[in-house]
Every structure is written in C-alpha cells, then in structure tokens.
Design an enzyme around this catalytic site. Structure first.
Site, short mmCIF file in Angstrom:
data_model
loop_
_atom_site.label_atom_id
_atom_site.label_comp_id
_atom_site.label_asym_id
_atom_site.label_seq_id
_atom_site.Cartn_x
_atom_site.Cartn_y
_atom_site.Cartn_z
CG HIS A 148 -0.36 0.03 2.54
ND1 HIS A 148 0.15 1.18 3.12
CD2 HIS A 148 -0.16 -0.96 3.43
CE1 HIS A 148 0.62 0.90 4.33
NE2 HIS A 148 0.44 -0.40 4.54
CB CYS A 164 1.34 -3.55 5.21
SG CYS A 164 -0.31 -4.21 5.51
#
Length: 189
Positions: A148, A164
């Site tokens: 992301h 992440c």
C-alpha cells in the site's frame, strides 16, 4: 420414481429460491462488492468465496513481484525481465512481514484502514496510512497484509508497519496498474 411430499417440495423451493436471491443481490449491489476496511476480520473480498480467482489473467501469469525484506526492495518482473524496482518499508518487530510465496488477492483504490489494535477505522483521505491503493496478498482471516501507499513517506526504508509493505504513493499507483489478481508475490527474508 422418487417423489417428495408437498411440504418437502415447498421447503426445497424456498431454500433454493432464497439462496438464488442472495447470490443475485450480492452481485447486483455495488455496495456489497466493496471490500471491508483492510485489517478487519472480513478483509477477504467476496469473490474468493465464489471461485472467481480460478481465472488468472495473462498479465498476472507474466508478472511477478519479488520482495527483499533485508534490502527493503520490491522488484517487478514482467516476462522474466526486471521492469521496476521500488524502495519499501516493512513490518516492525512483533509485526513482521510474512515470508513465502503468495498471490495478489485484493486490489482496491482509496481503501479505508482499520487499526489492528484499537479497531478505529480511518476513511480514505490524507490521514489514511494506506495511501491511495491497496494490493492484498496475505490474510489469516483476522488480519490482512499487502502492498500500500503511505501518508508518511519519510519512513520508507524502515521496519515500521503492522506487517504490510509500504511504498511511496506514486510508486503504489504505478505498481497497481501493472499487476492483476493472481500475480505471484515472493517475499524473501
């Protein structure tokens, strides 16, 4: 010939009819096709339950993403040719990015984010730590991990996320256009 009692036939028709209506409503409603906030227990998109992932595009077959956690690098290969390399941030201690081989299972523009500890949901916008794009590749059913953007680009190159892989927002936008559902992701230590 096998026959059923009238009450049994009515019950079967009602069950099959209700199931068909639920499936039709889910596919017809854009709101139901929106994924829940990333990090939420329901972060798996509905398409996985219907087997749509079985058709992988040619783009996904020809593309792969190789992550080096130690080097904080993401490399994009198309037809075995290195086409792009991105500097990344990775999972912090006790929230390490999982290693192994995965596939892109979610793609979302302007995702909402749910904090994994507090449960607070941050809508899309400048305060959202996910930036403008989300490419999910791992879940345990409770948490979801993926690539992301970020609203804190100064942390790129560090171990700061909840597992992440963060990219600069311009980089995740570029990557988002070049990968498809089913793209192979290899995460190396």
């Amino acid at each position: 010939m096998l026959t059923h009692q009238p009450i049994t036939r009515c019950f079967m028709v009602l069950c099959f009819g209700a199931a068909a209506l639920l499936v039709a409503a889910e596919w017809a409603s854009p709101q139901l096709r929106q994924p829940p906030p990333v990090g939420s227990p329901k972060a798996l998109w509905r398409y996985e339950g219907f087997g749509i992932m079985s058709r992988v595009s040619q783009q996904a077959k020809e593309t792969r993403l190789i992550v080096s956690l130690a080097e904080r690098q993401l490399q994009l290969y198309v037809k075995d040719q290195l086409t792009a390399s991105y500097e990344i941030a990775v999972g912090q201690e006790d929230w390490q990015t999982p290693t192994g081989s995965f596939q892109i299972r979610q793609k979302q523009e302007y995702p909402a984010w749910q904090h994994p500890i507090t449960g607070e949901v941050v809508p899309p916008g400048p305060d959202n730590p996910l930036g403008s794009r989300w490419l999910g590749f791992w879940t345990d059913g409770k948490y979801a991990i993926g690539f992301h953007g970020t609203n804190q680009e100064e942390f790129i190159g560090q171990a700061v996320s909840h597992g992440c892989i963060r990219l600069r927002d311009r980089d995740i936008r570029d990557l988002y256009e070049q990968v498809d559902l089913g793209t192979v992701v290899v995460v190396n230590p």
